[in-house]
Design a protein around this motif. Structure first.
Motif, PDB file in Angstrom:
ATOM      1  N   ALA A   1      20.312   5.526   0.339  1.00  0.00           N
ATOM      2  CA  ALA A   1      21.803   5.590   0.668  1.00  0.00           C
ATOM      3  C   ALA A   1      22.866   4.411   0.156  1.00  0.00           C
ATOM      4  CB  ALA A   1      21.938   6.165   2.060  1.00  0.00           C
ATOM      5  N   ALA A   2      22.171   3.441   0.381  1.00  0.00           N
ATOM      6  CA  ALA A   2      23.347   2.225   0.409  1.00  0.00           C
ATOM      7  C   ALA A   2      23.356   1.891  -1.269  1.00  0.00           C
ATOM      8  CB  ALA A   2      22.509   0.994   1.035  1.00  0.00           C
ATOM      9  N   HIS A   3      22.427   2.295  -2.080  1.00  0.00           N
ATOM     10  CA  HIS A   3      22.471   1.993  -3.584  1.00  0.00           C
ATOM     11  C   HIS A   3      22.430   3.261  -4.435  1.00  0.00           C
ATOM     12  CE1 HIS A   3      22.069  -2.114  -1.835  1.00  0.00           C
ATOM     13  NE2 HIS A   3      21.046  -1.890  -1.139  1.00  0.00           N
ATOM     14  N   PRO A   4      23.533   3.826  -4.874  1.00  0.00           N
ATOM     15  CA  PRO A   4      23.446   4.809  -5.545  1.00  0.00           C
ATOM     16  C   PRO A   4      22.599   4.895  -6.570  1.00  0.00           C
ATOM     17  CG  PRO A   4      25.577   4.434  -4.657  1.00  0.00           C
ATOM     18  CD  PRO A   4      24.853   3.265  -4.632  1.00  0.00           C
ATOM     19  N   ARG A   5      22.258   3.853  -7.468  1.00  0.00           N
ATOM     20  CA  ARG A   5      21.639   3.924  -8.658  1.00  0.00           C
ATOM     21  C   ARG A   5      20.019   3.671  -8.391  1.00  0.00           C
ATOM     22  NH1 ARG A   5      23.185   6.668 -11.673  1.00  0.00           N
ATOM     23  NH2 ARG A   5      21.862   6.232 -13.117  1.00  0.00           N
ATOM     24  N   LEU A   6      19.497   3.446  -7.266  1.00  0.00           N
ATOM     25  CA  LEU A   6      18.218   3.366  -6.834  1.00  0.00           C
ATOM     26  C   LEU A   6      17.501   4.534  -6.863  1.00  0.00           C
ATOM     27  CD1 LEU A   6      16.375   1.141  -6.082  1.00  0.00           C
ATOM     28  CD2 LEU A   6      16.971   1.361  -3.801  1.00  0.00           C
ATOM     29  N   SER A   7      16.472   4.757  -7.568  1.00  0.00           N
ATOM     30  CA  SER A   7      15.749   6.181  -7.701  1.00  0.00           C
ATOM     31  C   SER A   7      14.389   6.033  -6.957  1.00  0.00           C
ATOM     32  CB  SER A   7      15.389   6.338  -9.186  1.00  0.00           C
ATOM     33  OG  SER A   7      14.529   5.401  -9.848  1.00  0.00           O
ATOM     34  N   VAL A   8      13.700   4.762  -6.782  1.00  0.00           N
ATOM     35  CA  VAL A   8      12.554   4.943  -6.136  1.00  0.00           C
ATOM     36  C   VAL A   8      12.298   3.468  -5.110  1.00  0.00           C
ATOM     37  CG1 VAL A   8       9.655   4.729  -6.469  1.00  0.00           C
ATOM     38  CG2 VAL A   8      11.254   6.004  -8.083  1.00  0.00           C
ATOM     39  N   VAL A   9      11.796   3.780  -4.065  1.00  0.00           N
ATOM     40  CA  VAL A   9      11.652   2.815  -2.861  1.00  0.00           C
ATOM     41  C   VAL A   9       9.789   2.853  -2.943  1.00  0.00           C
ATOM     42  CG1 VAL A   9      11.406   2.035  -0.923  1.00  0.00           C
ATOM     43  CG2 VAL A   9      13.846   2.865  -1.853  1.00  0.00           C
ATOM     44  N   THR A  10       9.331   1.739  -3.286  1.00  0.00           N
ATOM     45  CA  THR A  10       7.888   1.758  -3.191  1.00  0.00           C
ATOM     46  C   THR A  10       7.494   0.698  -2.019  1.00  0.00           C
ATOM     47  OG1 THR A  10       7.450   2.092  -5.500  1.00  0.00           O
ATOM     48  CG2 THR A  10       5.692   0.904  -4.229  1.00  0.00           C
ATOM     49  N   GLY A  11       6.595   1.284  -1.077  1.00  0.00           N
ATOM     50  CA  GLY A  11       6.414   0.359   0.124  1.00  0.00           C
ATOM     51  C   GLY A  11       5.222  -0.435   0.017  1.00  0.00           C
ATOM     52  N   LYS A  12       5.100  -1.272   1.136  1.00  0.00           N
ATOM     53  CA  LYS A  12       3.742  -2.064   1.245  1.00  0.00           C
ATOM     54  C   LYS A  12       2.455  -1.274   1.762  1.00  0.00           C
ATOM     55  CE  LYS A  12       3.360  -4.964   4.678  1.00  0.00           C
ATOM     56  NZ  LYS A  12       3.701  -6.214   5.553  1.00  0.00           N
ATOM     57  N   ILE A  13       1.621  -1.472   1.233  1.00  0.00           N
ATOM     58  CA  ILE A  13       0.318  -0.720   1.288  1.00  0.00           C
ATOM     59  C   ILE A  13      -0.692  -1.380   2.336  1.00  0.00           C
ATOM     60  CG2 ILE A  13      -1.493   0.658   0.458  1.00  0.00           C
ATOM     61  CD1 ILE A  13      -0.094   0.719  -2.248  1.00  0.00           C
ATOM     62  N   LEU A  14      -0.973  -0.752   3.609  1.00  0.00           N
ATOM     63  CA  LEU A  14      -1.914  -1.643   4.253  1.00  0.00           C
ATOM     64  C   LEU A  14      -3.379  -0.565   4.190  1.00  0.00           C
ATOM     65  CD1 LEU A  14       0.155  -2.488   7.584  1.00  0.00           C
ATOM     66  CD2 LEU A  14      -0.498  -3.757   5.476  1.00  0.00           C
ATOM     67  N   VAL A  15      -4.386  -1.113   4.032  1.00  0.00           N
ATOM     68  CA  VAL A  15      -5.595  -0.540   3.769  1.00  0.00           C
ATOM     69  C   VAL A  15      -6.381  -0.311   5.096  1.00  0.00           C
ATOM     70  CG1 VAL A  15      -8.090  -0.499   2.584  1.00  0.00           C
ATOM     71  CG2 VAL A  15      -5.916  -1.569   1.492  1.00  0.00           C
ATOM     72  N   GLU A  16      -6.835   1.031   5.341  1.00  0.00           N
ATOM     73  CA  GLU A  16      -7.354   1.214   6.677  1.00  0.00           C
ATOM     74  C   GLU A  16      -8.945   1.385   6.078  1.00  0.00           C
ATOM     75  OE1 GLU A  16      -6.052   0.644   9.141  1.00  0.00           O
ATOM     76  OE2 GLU A  16      -3.859   0.376   8.774  1.00  0.00           O
ATOM     77  N   PRO A  17      -9.844   1.495   7.317  1.00  0.00           N
ATOM     78  CA  PRO A  17      -9.498   0.553   8.549  1.00  0.00           C
ATOM     79  C   PRO A  17      -9.039  -0.914   8.293  1.00  0.00           C
ATOM     80  CG  PRO A  17     -11.771   1.015   8.243  1.00  0.00           C
ATOM     81  CD  PRO A  17     -11.229   1.690   7.153  1.00  0.00           C
ATOM     82  N   GLY A  18      -8.287  -1.134   9.324  1.00  0.00           N
ATOM     83  CA  GLY A  18      -8.393  -2.700   9.598  1.00  0.00           C
ATOM     84  C   GLY A  18      -6.880  -3.026   9.334  1.00  0.00           C
ATOM     85  N   GLY A  19      -6.306  -2.526   8.613  1.00  0.00           N
ATOM     86  CA  GLY A  19      -4.957  -2.768   8.254  1.00  0.00           C
ATOM     87  C   GLY A  19      -4.744  -4.060   7.229  1.00  0.00           C
ATOM     88  N   ARG A  20      -5.503  -4.194   6.486  1.00  0.00           N
ATOM     89  CA  ARG A  20      -5.381  -5.685   5.313  1.00  0.00           C
ATOM     90  C   ARG A  20      -4.412  -4.911   4.112  1.00  0.00           C
ATOM     91  NH1 ARG A  20     -10.072  -2.993   4.507  1.00  0.00           N
ATOM     92  NH2 ARG A  20     -10.937  -2.471   2.174  1.00  0.00           N
ATOM     93  N   GLU A  21      -3.939  -6.095   3.749  1.00  0.00           N
ATOM     94  CA  GLU A  21      -2.968  -5.927   2.711  1.00  0.00           C
ATOM     95  C   GLU A  21      -3.672  -5.412   1.416  1.00  0.00           C
ATOM     96  OE1 GLU A  21       0.588  -7.807   1.965  1.00  0.00           O
ATOM     97  OE2 GLU A  21       0.889  -8.336   3.792  1.00  0.00           O
ATOM     98  N   ASP A  22      -3.220  -4.444   0.904  1.00  0.00           N
ATOM     99  CA  ASP A  22      -3.794  -3.933  -0.772  1.00  0.00           C
ATOM    100  C   ASP A  22      -3.403  -5.030  -1.424  1.00  0.00           C
ATOM    101  OD1 ASP A  22      -3.707  -2.610  -3.311  1.00  0.00           O
ATOM    102  OD2 ASP A  22      -4.411  -1.139  -2.119  1.00  0.00           O
ATOM    103  N   PRO A  23      -4.374  -5.568  -2.237  1.00  0.00           N
ATOM    104  CA  PRO A  23      -4.212  -6.624  -3.518  1.00  0.00           C
ATOM    105  C   PRO A  23      -2.786  -6.032  -4.421  1.00  0.00           C
ATOM    106  CG  PRO A  23      -6.487  -5.905  -3.424  1.00  0.00           C
ATOM    107  CD  PRO A  23      -5.624  -4.812  -2.549  1.00  0.00           C
TER     108      PRO A  23
END
Length: 307
Positions: free
Chosen positions: A114-136
């Motif tokens: 909403a704040a950035h009208p030319r932004l089309s995609v937001v990709t988040g941080k991925i946590l791998v379960e079980p354990g919640g470790r960060e995806d490489p």
């Protein structure tokens, strides 16, 4: 004028969720229970891609509030296109049946869009379960070498991961969504290139968190075959000839010398006629982005085709 963020805890009508599923009844039901508990209370569309395990009936019974599209065939990633066509919200989060969004993540993504009208995609941080470790892949997203405009709220991306992303609906539909030809497996790169060509930006926001517990119900052979084929098709469809040849060599160097790789290459070659008809070379400003990604792609452990 910048839209004001919605209240921190209430429903957020800016956001919808589209989930695709195929023969993962129990996982789909678990994913939907998690979506139902989100504070954003998004409108949810599930596209059942031709399941024969009773998924559609179970979803209809357990989650009557969910909009269900029961496709008679497996549409692959194009099922997301079908789902997006069903929603009116300006922003759409994709959700696979083995992923789930952390409470509040969708609101953060919607605020950024909403704040950035030319932004089309937001990709988040991925946590791998079980354990919640960060995806490489998180490190690659965070340290993306792609240069973007000064107003970007996070690292500019060249591509994205559909199951960990929120899209602006008009941008997604404006470039035609996911390609029917690519079906499923590395289908995001072509869409990302076409979004950038149309003037849209893609960003990584690490405070937008998604969890992934990889399903055991998957055809790893077909996944690798399609992923490799689609990687080659993207290169031949959009990159300059020298870059396409160079990157094709790099992609094949990461793949085992086995029957699956051979079949993937044969599939790609059989599509050469379609590729030549549809080939549109990237404009130079977008090509620079993909050139900047080449070194990280060559050394990436997360992008190899032997898995």
């Amino acid at each position: 004028m910048t839209a004001a963020p919605h209240t921190p805890m209430g429903p957020d009508d800016r956001m919808a969720v589209v989930m695709i599923t195929h023969n993962r009844r129990d996982e789909a039901l678990l994913a939907l229970s998690r979506l139902r508990d989100l504070p954003e209370r998004p409108h949810v569309v599930v596209v059942d891609n031709g399941s024969d395990d009773g998924s559609a009936a179970a979803i209809r019974e357990r989650f009557p509030e969910v909009e269900l599209v029961a496709s008679p065939v497996n549409l692959g990633a194009v099922g997301r296109n079908v789902g997006v066509d069903r929603v009116e919200a300006p922003f759409v989060a994709f959700c696979d049946d083995d992923t789930w969004w952390e409470p509040g993540a969708l609101r953060k993504a919607a605020d950024a869009l909403a704040a950035h009208p030319r932004l089309s995609v937001v990709t988040g941080k991925i946590l791998v379960e079980p354990g919640g470790r960060e995806d490489p892949i998180n490190a690659e997203l965070l340290h993306s070498p792609v240069e973007g405009p000064d107003w970007m709220p996070g690292p500019t991306l060249g591509s994205f991961l559909a199951g960990a992303s929120v899209v602006r609906r008009i941008a997604f539909t404006g470039v035609g969504g996911f390609s029917e030809r690519l079906w499923l497996g590395g289908e995001e790169e072509l869409l990302a290139a076409d979004l950038a060509t149309a003037g849209w930006e893609l960003v990584h926001l690490p405070d937008v968190v998604v969890h992934h517990q990889a399903s055991t119900q998957r055809d790893t052979v077909l996944r690798r075959r399609h992923g490799l084929r689609n990687a080659l098709w993207f290169l031949w469809l959009r990159r300059p000839v020298r870059a396409a040849l160079r990157r094709s060599r790099d992609v094949l160097a990461t793949a085992p010398r086995d029957r699956i790789t051979l079949l993937a290459v044969l599939d790609a070659v059989r599509g050469a006629g379609w590729v030549l008809r549809e080939r549109r070379r990237l404009p130079e400003n977008v090509e620079r982005r993909f050139r900047a990604l080449e070194e990280s792609q060559r050394s990436s452990a997360a992008r190899r085709y032997g898995r």
